[in-house]
Scaffold this motif. Structure first.
Motif, PDB file in Angstrom:
ATOM      1  N   ARG A 268     -10.301 -23.534   0.602  1.00 32.87           N
ATOM      2  CA  ARG A 268     -11.374 -23.595  -0.408  1.00 32.87           C
ATOM      3  C   ARG A 268     -12.390 -22.480  -0.193  1.00 32.87           C
ATOM      4  O   ARG A 268     -12.847 -21.846  -1.158  1.00 32.87           O
ATOM      5  N   ALA A 269     -12.721 -22.225   1.067  1.00 34.37           N
ATOM      6  CA  ALA A 269     -13.668 -21.138   1.340  1.00 34.37           C
ATOM      7  C   ALA A 269     -13.060 -19.786   0.991  1.00 34.37           C
ATOM      8  O   ALA A 269     -13.754 -18.886   0.490  1.00 34.37           O
ATOM      9  N   ALA A 270     -11.762 -19.633   1.248  1.00 34.92           N
ATOM     10  CA  ALA A 270     -11.092 -18.365   0.933  1.00 34.92           C
ATOM     11  C   ALA A 270     -11.092 -18.102  -0.565  1.00 34.92           C
ATOM     12  O   ALA A 270     -11.323 -16.971  -1.007  1.00 34.92           O
ATOM     13  N   VAL A 271     -10.839 -19.123  -1.358  1.00 30.72           N
ATOM     14  CA  VAL A 271     -10.866 -18.961  -2.814  1.00 30.72           C
ATOM     15  C   VAL A 271     -12.286 -18.619  -3.278  1.00 30.72           C
ATOM     16  O   VAL A 271     -12.495 -17.707  -4.089  1.00 30.72           O
ATOM     17  N   ARG A 272     -13.253 -19.344  -2.759  1.00 28.82           N
ATOM     18  CA  ARG A 272     -14.646 -19.121  -3.176  1.00 28.82           C
ATOM     19  C   ARG A 272     -15.126 -17.712  -2.851  1.00 28.82           C
ATOM     20  O   ARG A 272     -15.847 -17.082  -3.628  1.00 28.82           O
ATOM     21  N   ASP A 273     -14.695 -17.194  -1.692  1.00 33.46           N
ATOM     22  CA  ASP A 273     -15.190 -15.896  -1.233  1.00 33.46           C
ATOM     23  C   ASP A 273     -14.197 -14.762  -1.464  1.00 33.46           C
ATOM     24  O   ASP A 273     -14.375 -13.664  -0.941  1.00 33.46           O
ATOM     25  N   ALA A 274     -13.158 -15.009  -2.276  1.00 30.96           N
ATOM     26  CA  ALA A 274     -12.083 -14.022  -2.418  1.00 30.96           C
ATOM     27  C   ALA A 274     -12.592 -12.664  -2.888  1.00 30.96           C
ATOM     28  O   ALA A 274     -12.086 -11.617  -2.460  1.00 30.96           O
ATOM     29  N   GLU A 275     -13.586 -12.651  -3.755  1.00 26.16           N
ATOM     30  CA  GLU A 275     -14.074 -11.369  -4.285  1.00 26.16           C
ATOM     31  C   GLU A 275     -14.693 -10.491  -3.210  1.00 26.16           C
ATOM     32  O   GLU A 275     -14.763  -9.267  -3.366  1.00 26.16           O
ATOM     33  N   THR A 276     -15.136 -11.090  -2.092  1.00 28.81           N
ATOM     34  CA  THR A 276     -15.735 -10.279  -1.024  1.00 28.81           C
ATOM     35  C   THR A 276     -14.701  -9.415  -0.324  1.00 28.81           C
ATOM     36  O   THR A 276     -15.067  -8.508   0.431  1.00 28.81           O
ATOM     37  N   ILE A 277     -13.415  -9.675  -0.575  1.00 28.34           N
ATOM     38  CA  ILE A 277     -12.373  -8.805  -0.004  1.00 28.34           C
ATOM     39  C   ILE A 277     -12.588  -7.363  -0.454  1.00 28.34           C
ATOM     40  O   ILE A 277     -12.244  -6.422   0.272  1.00 28.34           O
ATOM     41  N   GLN A 278     -13.179  -7.176  -1.626  1.00 27.68           N
ATOM     42  CA  GLN A 278     -13.407  -5.821  -2.121  1.00 27.68           C
ATOM     43  C   GLN A 278     -14.414  -5.049  -1.272  1.00 27.68           C
ATOM     44  O   GLN A 278     -14.529  -3.825  -1.412  1.00 27.68           O
ATOM     45  N   ASN A 279     -15.139  -5.735  -0.392  1.00 32.09           N
ATOM     46  CA  ASN A 279     -16.043  -5.042   0.527  1.00 32.09           C
ATOM     47  C   ASN A 279     -15.294  -4.380   1.676  1.00 32.09           C
ATOM     48  O   ASN A 279     -15.868  -3.588   2.426  1.00 32.09           O
ATOM     49  N   VAL A 280     -14.032  -4.718   1.821  1.00 33.46           N
ATOM     50  CA  VAL A 280     -13.200  -4.200   2.911  1.00 33.46           C
ATOM     51  C   VAL A 280     -12.564  -2.886   2.469  1.00 33.46           C
ATOM     52  O   VAL A 280     -12.298  -2.674   1.281  1.00 33.46           O
ATOM     53  N   SER A 281     -12.307  -1.995   3.398  1.00 33.43           N
ATOM     54  CA  SER A 281     -11.699  -0.708   3.048  1.00 33.43           C
ATOM     55  C   SER A 281     -10.306  -0.915   2.460  1.00 33.43           C
ATOM     56  O   SER A 281      -9.584  -1.854   2.821  1.00 33.43           O
ATOM     57  N   ALA A 282      -9.933  -0.021   1.568  1.00 30.10           N
ATOM     58  CA  ALA A 282      -8.624  -0.107   0.914  1.00 30.10           C
ATOM     59  C   ALA A 282      -7.499  -0.067   1.932  1.00 30.10           C
ATOM     60  O   ALA A 282      -6.486  -0.767   1.787  1.00 30.10           O
ATOM     61  N   GLU A 283      -7.650   0.747   2.975  1.00 30.48           N
ATOM     62  CA  GLU A 283      -6.588   0.874   3.977  1.00 30.48           C
ATOM     63  C   GLU A 283      -6.345  -0.449   4.699  1.00 30.48           C
ATOM     64  O   GLU A 283      -5.193  -0.827   4.965  1.00 30.48           O
ATOM     65  N   ARG A 284      -7.424  -1.168   5.022  1.00 29.70           N
ATOM     66  CA  ARG A 284      -7.265  -2.444   5.723  1.00 29.70           C
ATOM     67  C   ARG A 284      -6.646  -3.489   4.806  1.00 29.70           C
ATOM     68  O   ARG A 284      -5.822  -4.303   5.236  1.00 29.70           O
ATOM     69  N   ILE A 285      -7.046  -3.491   3.527  1.00 27.15           N
ATOM     70  CA  ILE A 285      -6.439  -4.424   2.580  1.00 27.15           C
ATOM     71  C   ILE A 285      -4.949  -4.150   2.454  1.00 27.15           C
ATOM     72  O   ILE A 285      -4.119  -5.076   2.498  1.00 27.15           O
ATOM     73  N   TYR A 286      -4.583  -2.877   2.300  1.00 26.61           N
ATOM     74  CA  TYR A 286      -3.168  -2.519   2.161  1.00 26.61           C
ATOM     75  C   TYR A 286      -2.374  -2.979   3.379  1.00 26.61           C
ATOM     76  O   TYR A 286      -1.283  -3.560   3.250  1.00 26.61           O
ATOM     77  N   THR A 287      -2.908  -2.744   4.574  1.00 27.16           N
ATOM     78  CA  THR A 287      -2.182  -3.104   5.796  1.00 27.16           C
ATOM     79  C   THR A 287      -1.934  -4.601   5.867  1.00 27.16           C
ATOM     80  O   THR A 287      -0.824  -5.043   6.213  1.00 27.16           O
ATOM     81  N   GLU A 288      -2.938  -5.405   5.543  1.00 27.33           N
ATOM     82  CA  GLU A 288      -2.757  -6.857   5.583  1.00 27.33           C
ATOM     83  C   GLU A 288      -1.747  -7.317   4.538  1.00 27.33           C
ATOM     84  O   GLU A 288      -0.879  -8.156   4.820  1.00 27.33           O
ATOM     85  N   LEU A 289      -1.835  -6.781   3.327  1.00 27.75           N
ATOM     86  CA  LEU A 289      -0.874  -7.169   2.295  1.00 27.75           C
ATOM     87  C   LEU A 289       0.539  -6.753   2.667  1.00 27.75           C
ATOM     88  O   LEU A 289       1.503  -7.486   2.419  1.00 27.75           O
ATOM     89  N   ASP A 290       0.667  -5.590   3.267  1.00 25.79           N
ATOM     90  CA  ASP A 290       1.989  -5.108   3.670  1.00 25.79           C
ATOM     91  C   ASP A 290       2.608  -6.031   4.714  1.00 25.79           C
ATOM     92  O   ASP A 290       3.800  -6.359   4.648  1.00 25.79           O
ATOM     93  N   LYS A 291       1.801  -6.453   5.681  1.00 29.07           N
ATOM     94  CA  LYS A 291       2.296  -7.388   6.697  1.00 29.07           C
ATOM     95  C   LYS A 291       2.622  -8.742   6.081  1.00 29.07           C
ATOM     96  O   LYS A 291       3.611  -9.384   6.441  1.00 29.07           O
ATOM     97  N   LEU A 292       1.800  -9.172   5.135  1.00 26.41           N
ATOM     98  CA  LEU A 292       2.038 -10.437   4.452  1.00 26.41           C
ATOM     99  C   LEU A 292       3.385 -10.423   3.743  1.00 26.41           C
ATOM    100  O   LEU A 292       4.186 -11.368   3.864  1.00 26.41           O
ATOM    101  N   LEU A 293       3.654  -9.346   3.006  1.00 25.36           N
ATOM    102  CA  LEU A 293       4.907  -9.260   2.250  1.00 25.36           C
ATOM    103  C   LEU A 293       6.122  -9.239   3.160  1.00 25.36           C
ATOM    104  O   LEU A 293       7.213  -9.653   2.747  1.00 25.36           O
TER     105      LEU A 293
END
Length: 457
Positions: A186-211
């Protein structure tokens, strides 16, 4: 909190490093992912050590070793043993966060318990030392048994400290085949938009590992609203219905099933990455292309081409590698196009795309179809894809589909009196077309005779 009955087999080097710290009078433990993986029966890739020793004391204790000090201000000294870096970090607390990414300050503390309390998830907040056993203050071992990703303490506080933890929660769910604890989700859904505060490279790396996780499809299915914080184009796909004849899921659940069904066996690292991202992105343009027919059924004209452009836009935004941007962009753009059912058409596709790309295209198509309704029409399409793949692979090993495979070359044509220049290439391409269409055998004399007829000075 401490279970002395737990035994974890430590590599000899790690035991020596722990021993050196303890002989110098400092408490020291292995901590985090290496403890988690050991309890799961896995062999850890890395062993992280935490200690009461300050960075200055760590440097002195291991003065005989080469050290990497780039993380010293955050309490980490990497000690190089046998060419491998072992990170040793002082127990610490993080100060306040103003950017959802970095603490404003780091404070060293003497107690392990305070260090564990600032970590992200319970399964990552366990420590171990020989003779003392497992230190588990937050129920991480119980959550491992239950298959739960749960924040340490208050989820909103953990995510406010570092918004990347929101993606890390989903990534661990994918890698471990776990579910998110209710409060954490629930907290992750509520705060999901704050992911955009993270650098693009870090977001890409996490998504890549997730996939790449074995439970990626399940994680996508349950966490779409969270992942929309990283890729906003996901949000319109959630609840976007599709025609019942072919589909039994909305666009996002279809995507999740397709990702879970994807076969990447036999692919190298880059090829597997292109496939995973292609399937993730293949239908994200559907909501923008959605129309309703006279019967009320949804249609998505042009979603291939628009999806290819969207895939490139998303991957560029994430600072993905160029080979992935191009490879996924092309696959998404043609993923729903028809495949030829004859030899000439198959050779034409081999000439345009090559065998490796076409094999990836077939993998994408089969994953896509796995996310459709199960009926005879869908099964017929699956048979068509498999038949094309078999024919394509056989022809790629035996047939001529490139100019370089012709039994003649430019020198042979010039020996006939055809002058150097564009005419040579044009004639070679016409010869290749004739061979692929079955109008001419790939034999030297037959090709030379035809080349003489093609050239008209």
């Amino acid at each position: 909190m401490t279970d002395p009955a737990i035994r974890i087999a430590l590599p000899p080097t790690v035991s020596r490093l722990l021993g050196a710290l303890r002989r110098a009078g400092h408490s020291a433990y292995v901590v985090g992912g290496c403890v988690r993986d050991s309890l799961l029966g896995k062999i850890p890739d890395d062993w992280d050590i935490c200690t009461a020793a300050t960075p200055a004391q760590i440097k002195k204790i291991f003065s005989g070793y080469r050290q990497i000090l780039t993380g010293e201000k955050h309490g980490t000294v990497a000690v190089i043993v046998g060419g491998h870096p072992y990170e040793i970090t002082t127990y610490r607390l993080d100060g306040t966060y103003h950017d959802s990414r970095h603490p404003d300050a780091v404070y060293f503390v003497p107690e392990l318990s305070r260090d564990l309390a600032r970590r992200d998830f319970t399964v990552n907040a366990m420590a171990y030392a020989p003779g003392e056993g497992l230190v588990d203050a937050f129920g991480g071992r119980d959550d491992l048994r239950a298959g739960i990703i749960r924040c340490v303490g208050v989820p909103e506080e953990r995510f406010a400290e570092d918004a990347l933890r929101i993606l890390r929660a989903v990534r661990f769910a994918s890698q471990l085949n776990f579910s998110l604890d209710g409060a954490t989700a629930r907290a992750a859904v509520r705060d999901a938009e704050t992911i955009q505060n993270v650098s693009a490279e870090r977001i890409y790396t996490e998504l890549d590992k997730l996939l790449a996780g074995p439970a990626a499809g399940r994680a996508l299915s349950s966490c779409g609203s969270i992942l929309a914080g990283a890729i906003p184009e996901i949000a319109p796909c959630i609840g976007c219905t599709q025609p019942g004849r072919w589909h039994c899921y909305d666009v996002w659940q279809h995507t999740a099933v397709a990702v879970g069904a994807l076969d990447v066996s036999g692919q190298d690292e880059k090829g597997a990455r292109v496939l995973r991202w292609s399937v993730l992105l293949h239908d994200l343009a559907k909501p923008e292309c959605r129309t309703l027919g006279p019967d009320g059924a949804a249609h998505f004209p042009g979603h291939n081409q628009r999806g290819g452009r969207m895939a490139r836009t998303i991957l560029r935004r994430l600072h993905a590698p160029s080979y992935l941007i191009e490879g996924a962009g092309v696959l998404v753009a043609i993923h729903d196009s028809a495949l030829p059912d004859d030899v000439p058409g198959t050779l034409q596709m081999l000439n345009r795309y090559g065998a490796s790309f076409l094999q990836r295209l077939c993998r994408v198509k089969l994953a896509d179809l796995a996310g459709h309704a199960r009926n005879s029409a869908v099964e017929a399409r699956e048979r068509q894809v498999r038949a094309f793949e078999a024919r394509m692979l056989e022809l790629s090993a035996t047939a001529c589909y490139t100019v370089g495979q012709l039994a003649v070359n430019g020198g042979d044509l010039m020996a006939l009196g055809i002058p150097p220049g564009p005419a040579v290439g044009q004639i070679l391409n016409r010869l290749l077309q004739a061979v692929m269409e079955g109008r001419l055998p790939n034999e030297r004399m037959a090709l030379l005779r035809q080349a003489g007829k093609e050239y008209a000075p």
